[in-house]
Design a protein around this motif. Structure first.
Motif, PDB file in Angstrom:
ATOM      1  N   LYS A   2       6.129  -3.639   2.789  1.00  0.00           N
ATOM      2  CA  LYS A   2       5.055  -4.155   1.955  1.00  0.00           C
ATOM      3  C   LYS A   2       5.261  -3.709   0.519  1.00  0.00           C
ATOM      4  O   LYS A   2       5.418  -2.511   0.237  1.00  0.00           O
ATOM      5  N   PHE A   3       5.256  -4.668  -0.404  1.00  0.00           N
ATOM      6  CA  PHE A   3       5.384  -4.355  -1.823  1.00  0.00           C
ATOM      7  C   PHE A   3       4.133  -3.635  -2.297  1.00  0.00           C
ATOM      8  O   PHE A   3       3.010  -4.072  -2.028  1.00  0.00           O
ATOM      9  N   LEU A   4       4.307  -2.523  -3.002  1.00  0.00           N
ATOM     10  CA  LEU A   4       3.185  -1.743  -3.514  1.00  0.00           C
ATOM     11  C   LEU A   4       3.084  -1.933  -5.026  1.00  0.00           C
ATOM     12  O   LEU A   4       4.010  -1.571  -5.758  1.00  0.00           O
ATOM     13  N   GLU A  30      10.752  -0.897  -8.262  1.00  0.00           N
ATOM     14  CA  GLU A  30       9.767  -1.411  -7.307  1.00  0.00           C
ATOM     15  C   GLU A  30       9.464  -0.366  -6.249  1.00  0.00           C
ATOM     16  O   GLU A  30      10.295   0.500  -5.962  1.00  0.00           O
ATOM     17  N   SER A  31       8.304  -0.485  -5.646  1.00  0.00           N
ATOM     18  CA  SER A  31       7.896   0.428  -4.585  1.00  0.00           C
ATOM     19  C   SER A  31       7.513  -0.352  -3.333  1.00  0.00           C
ATOM     20  O   SER A  31       6.870  -1.401  -3.420  1.00  0.00           O
ATOM     21  N   TYR A  32       7.920   0.181  -2.161  1.00  0.00           N
ATOM     22  CA  TYR A  32       7.647  -0.485  -0.888  1.00  0.00           C
ATOM     23  C   TYR A  32       7.165   0.525   0.151  1.00  0.00           C
ATOM     24  O   TYR A  32       7.665   1.649   0.225  1.00  0.00           O
ATOM     25  N   SER A  33       6.209   0.097   0.941  1.00  0.00           N
ATOM     26  CA  SER A  33       5.788   0.865   2.107  1.00  0.00           C
ATOM     27  C   SER A  33       6.807   0.662   3.219  1.00  0.00           C
ATOM     28  O   SER A  33       7.352  -0.426   3.381  1.00  0.00           O
ATOM     29  N   CYS A  34       7.073   1.708   4.000  1.00  0.00           N
ATOM     30  CA  CYS A  34       8.036   1.618   5.105  1.00  0.00           C
ATOM     31  C   CYS A  34       7.413   1.049   6.379  1.00  0.00           C
ATOM     32  O   CYS A  34       8.041   1.080   7.437  1.00  0.00           O
ATOM     33  N   LYS A  35       6.202   0.543   6.287  1.00  0.00           N
ATOM     34  CA  LYS A  35       5.585  -0.097   7.434  1.00  0.00           C
ATOM     35  C   LYS A  35       6.179  -1.487   7.595  1.00  0.00           C
ATOM     36  O   LYS A  35       6.038  -2.348   6.742  1.00  0.00           O
ATOM     37  N   LEU A  36       6.848  -1.695   8.731  1.00  0.00           N
ATOM     38  CA  LEU A  36       7.545  -2.957   8.962  1.00  0.00           C
ATOM     39  C   LEU A  36       6.578  -4.053   9.384  1.00  0.00           C
ATOM     40  O   LEU A  36       5.647  -3.821  10.144  1.00  0.00           O
ATOM     41  N   VAL A  37       6.833  -5.267   8.883  1.00  0.00           N
ATOM     42  CA  VAL A  37       6.061  -6.431   9.324  1.00  0.00           C
ATOM     43  C   VAL A  37       6.645  -6.920  10.643  1.00  0.00           C
ATOM     44  O   VAL A  37       7.706  -6.461  11.090  1.00  0.00           O
ATOM     45  N   ALA A  38       5.972  -7.866  11.280  1.00  0.00           N
ATOM     46  CA  ALA A  38       6.369  -8.310  12.622  1.00  0.00           C
ATOM     47  C   ALA A  38       7.811  -8.806  12.676  1.00  0.00           C
ATOM     48  O   ALA A  38       8.568  -8.465  13.588  1.00  0.00           O
ATOM     49  N   SER A  39       8.217  -9.614  11.694  1.00  0.00           N
ATOM     50  CA  SER A  39       9.577 -10.158  11.700  1.00  0.00           C
ATOM     51  C   SER A  39      10.620  -9.053  11.552  1.00  0.00           C
ATOM     52  O   SER A  39      11.707  -9.125  12.139  1.00  0.00           O
ATOM     53  N   GLU A  40      10.297  -8.019  10.782  1.00  0.00           N
ATOM     54  CA  GLU A  40      11.233  -6.901  10.593  1.00  0.00           C
ATOM     55  C   GLU A  40      11.342  -6.070  11.872  1.00  0.00           C
ATOM     56  O   GLU A  40      12.435  -5.620  12.244  1.00  0.00           O
ATOM     57  N   LYS A  41      10.219  -5.870  12.566  1.00  0.00           N
ATOM     58  CA  LYS A  41      10.259  -5.146  13.835  1.00  0.00           C
ATOM     59  C   LYS A  41      11.132  -5.868  14.849  1.00  0.00           C
ATOM     60  O   LYS A  41      11.921  -5.249  15.578  1.00  0.00           O
ATOM     61  N   LYS A  42      11.008  -7.181  14.880  1.00  0.00           N
ATOM     62  CA  LYS A  42      11.799  -7.988  15.811  1.00  0.00           C
ATOM     63  C   LYS A  42      13.282  -7.882  15.492  1.00  0.00           C
ATOM     64  O   LYS A  42      14.123  -7.716  16.386  1.00  0.00           O
ATOM     65  N   LYS A 200       7.699  11.712   4.119  1.00  0.00           N
ATOM     66  CA  LYS A 200       6.312  12.162   4.137  1.00  0.00           C
ATOM     67  C   LYS A 200       5.355  11.049   3.741  1.00  0.00           C
ATOM     68  O   LYS A 200       4.319  10.828   4.386  1.00  0.00           O
ATOM     69  N   LEU A 201       5.692  10.326   2.678  1.00  0.00           N
ATOM     70  CA  LEU A 201       4.822   9.253   2.178  1.00  0.00           C
ATOM     71  C   LEU A 201       5.105   7.910   2.836  1.00  0.00           C
ATOM     72  O   LEU A 201       4.358   6.953   2.628  1.00  0.00           O
ATOM     73  N   LYS A 202       6.209   7.831   3.607  1.00  0.00           N
ATOM     74  CA  LYS A 202       6.639   6.577   4.242  1.00  0.00           C
ATOM     75  C   LYS A 202       6.735   5.475   3.190  1.00  0.00           C
ATOM     76  O   LYS A 202       6.162   4.402   3.306  1.00  0.00           O
ATOM     77  N   ARG A 203       7.534   5.792   2.176  1.00  0.00           N
ATOM     78  CA  ARG A 203       7.611   4.918   1.009  1.00  0.00           C
ATOM     79  C   ARG A 203       9.023   4.953   0.438  1.00  0.00           C
ATOM     80  O   ARG A 203       9.718   5.971   0.534  1.00  0.00           O
ATOM     81  N   ILE A 204       9.451   3.844  -0.150  1.00  0.00           N
ATOM     82  CA  ILE A 204      10.738   3.769  -0.825  1.00  0.00           C
ATOM     83  C   ILE A 204      10.535   3.213  -2.230  1.00  0.00           C
ATOM     84  O   ILE A 204       9.867   2.190  -2.416  1.00  0.00           O
ATOM     85  N   VAL A 205      11.096   3.896  -3.217  1.00  0.00           N
ATOM     86  CA  VAL A 205      11.175   3.360  -4.562  1.00  0.00           C
ATOM     87  C   VAL A 205      12.581   2.804  -4.743  1.00  0.00           C
ATOM     88  O   VAL A 205      13.575   3.500  -4.522  1.00  0.00           O
TER      89      VAL A 205
END
Length: 235
Positions: A2-4, A30-42, A200-205
């Protein structure tokens, strides 16, 4: 991923656009949350199933660029060289889960033009330290005619990244694309791609920058109808 949204990153993206003589240097932060969307999980599950591996299994990476030593490096002590080799070995692998985060970040950033799902570990490196990365970035700009412009925003750049993700608590990776699949290859003189990952933050810059011939840069600006200019002061 997810784009933050981040207002200071947006301001820096506007500022990281430098005239460097015959070419232009353009940065992207850019910053992104490491929470995967459904298509990424698949996709993640299918990739692991195909290889018969688990998310925690380690994947080999390429050594960081620091493995290339200049000719005068022989003046360094033997013990320093051994220590450097040990650092490179420790930086030459990561979990398949983190590797997928890096791939998913590229997919999110360059969507819908490119698909990086086929990329493998040898196209990525784990950087030994934040100092190594900062020195590499600084060198890229200081060796160009945009050194003064970059120096004016350098402190704000690293401060913004640090305040968002805490650099002292990050793992840092770089993307070294195959020559046949560099998203900026056709219009670039050179390019770099860095990922600052916080477990820790589950985030990627994601910080990428490239040198582009001025004619190509002008075409990009004309085609980028979603471009927004920010006049706010940088923190």
């Amino acid at each position: 991923m997810k784009f933050l949204e981040h207002s200071h990153f947006e301001a820096l993206n506007s500022a990281l656009n430098f005239d460097a003589g015959i070419y232009r240097i353009i940065g992207r932060l850019e910053s992104y949350s490491c929470k995967l969307v459904a298509s990424e999980k698949k996709l993640f599950k299918s990739m692991n199933a195909a290889d018969g591996l688990s998310p925690n299994d380690l994947e080999a990476l390429s050594p960081p660029n620091s493995s290339s030593f200049p000719s005068n490096s022989f003046s360094s002590s033997f013990n320093s060289r051994i220590a450097s080799m040990a650092d490179e070995f420790q930086c030459s692998q990561t979990s398949r889960k983190i590797l997928f985060y890096l791939i998913a970040t590229l997919n999110a950033s360059f969507n819908p033009d490119y698909d990086f799902s086929h990329c493998r570990g040898d196209e990525f490196s784990k950087e030994p330290s934040i100092k190594h990365v900062m020195d590499a970035v600084d060198s890229s700009f200081f060796n160009s005619s945009a050194r003064e412009e970059y120096n004016a925003v350098k402190a704000q750049l690293w401060s913004a990244i640090d305040s968002h993700i805490n650099l002292s608590d990050c793992e840092i990776y770089s993307f070294n694309p195959n020559a046949n699949f560099d998203p900026w290859d056709e219009c670039c003189i050179w390019s770099f791609y860095y990922f600052f990952y916080s477990k820790k933050l589950k985030r990627i810059v994601f910080f990428a920058y490239r040198a582009v011939r001025k004619d190509d840069a002008d075409v990009e600006e004309q085609e980028d109808t979603g471009y927004t200019s920010f006049d706010m002061d940088l923190m």
